[in-house]
Write an enzyme that holds these catalytic residues in place. Structure first.
Site: not given
Ligand code: AMP
Length: 243
Positions: A150, A182
């Site tokens: 990605r 990322r």
């Molecule tokens: P994502 O883009 O949804 O994969 O989120 C990226 C990162 O943000 C995750 O790996 C977590 O470190 C943090 N994160 C996103 N959503 C949450 C959540 N609901 N609770 C805790 N950490 C979160």
């Protein structure tokens, strides 16, 4: 005037008639890279829901250097979850926001049982309820393949080096910005995120199943097939709600 809240036209007209009914409060659940973001984009074209993507909100907070961003950054870079007490208040505020009054689409929240319980208590307080939890499933090997390829542009357009490459290598087709990986899409961090998903987030599958809210989708199918299935499921749910 409930009918005027959802004026959008869609190809089939199906979503229009569905949306004219009661509010639609949805959660997208599933491992990172299962296709939640892609389905969220499509669902927003069908229904004017407030889209609340915690990962996007946190990345924006990190980029802006806000207090939330400072608290979140190290956890995110490691592939760990941001602690519940940092994230819960921020998200519940968004759910209560005016734009979410007629429905919301949560992507990336809840990710722990504690977050799910906090959301449930808040919705109960507001006299609202969840419509469904859409679980998009994909095996770990598929996730690793997808996430390690990605690449994202400045404007947030997502590419895959093999399956959805840009027209010119490493440049966004839309804004021309260089594509980047990322930090948390590096192979060792992907494995960490998957491990975190299985330990901390996967228990939500049983949690929502017990409450009769869980609907499962095969994330290895094409985005269009998954989307068709999701729409059909939402249509059925709304009809059941009418009876
Ligand atoms: P994502 O883009 O949804 O994969 O989120 C990226 C990162 O943000 C995750 O790996 C977590 O470190 C943090 N994160 C996103 N959503 C949450 C959540 N609901 N609770 C805790 N950490 C979160």
């Amino acid at each position: 005037m409930p009918g005027s809240r959802f004026p959008r036209r869609t190809e089939s007209g199906l979503a229009d008639s569905i949306a004219l009914m009661s509010e639609l409060n949805l959660i997208l659940l599933g491992p990172p890279g299962a296709g939640k973001g892609t389905q969220a984009e499509r669902l927003q074209e069908d229904f004017p829901l407030a889209y609340i993507a915690t990962g996007d909100m946190l990345r924006a907070a990190v980029a802006e250097g806000t207090e939330l961003g400072r608290k979140a950054k190290e956890h995110m870079d490691r592939g760990d979850l941001v602690p519940d007490d940092v994230i819960i208040g921020v998200i519940l505020d968004r759910v209560e926001g005016d734009d979410a009054r007629d429905g919301f689409l949560l992507d990336g929240f809840p990710r722990t049982i504690g977050q799910a319980e906090a959301l449930e208590a808040e919705l109960r307080k507001l006299g609202r309820k969840l419509t469904a939890v859409l679980l998009i499933e994909a095996p770990d090997e598929e996730i690793i393949r997808r996430l390690s390829g990605r690449r994202v542009s400045k404007s947030g357009r997502v590419y895959h080096v093999d399956h959805d490459p840009p027209k010119h290598a490493d440049r966004c087709d839309i804004d021309g910005s260089p594509l980047v990986q990322r930090k948390d899409d590096k192979p060792e961090t992907i494995r960490k995120r998957l491990d975190v998903y299985h330990r901390q987030t996967a228990p939500l599958v049983a949690y929502y199943d017990e409450r009769g809210l869980l609907r499962r989708f095969d994330g290895t199918r094409s985005p269009t097939e998954v989307h068709d299935h999701v729409r059909a499921t939402i249509a059925t749910l709304r009809l059941e709600d009418e009876l």
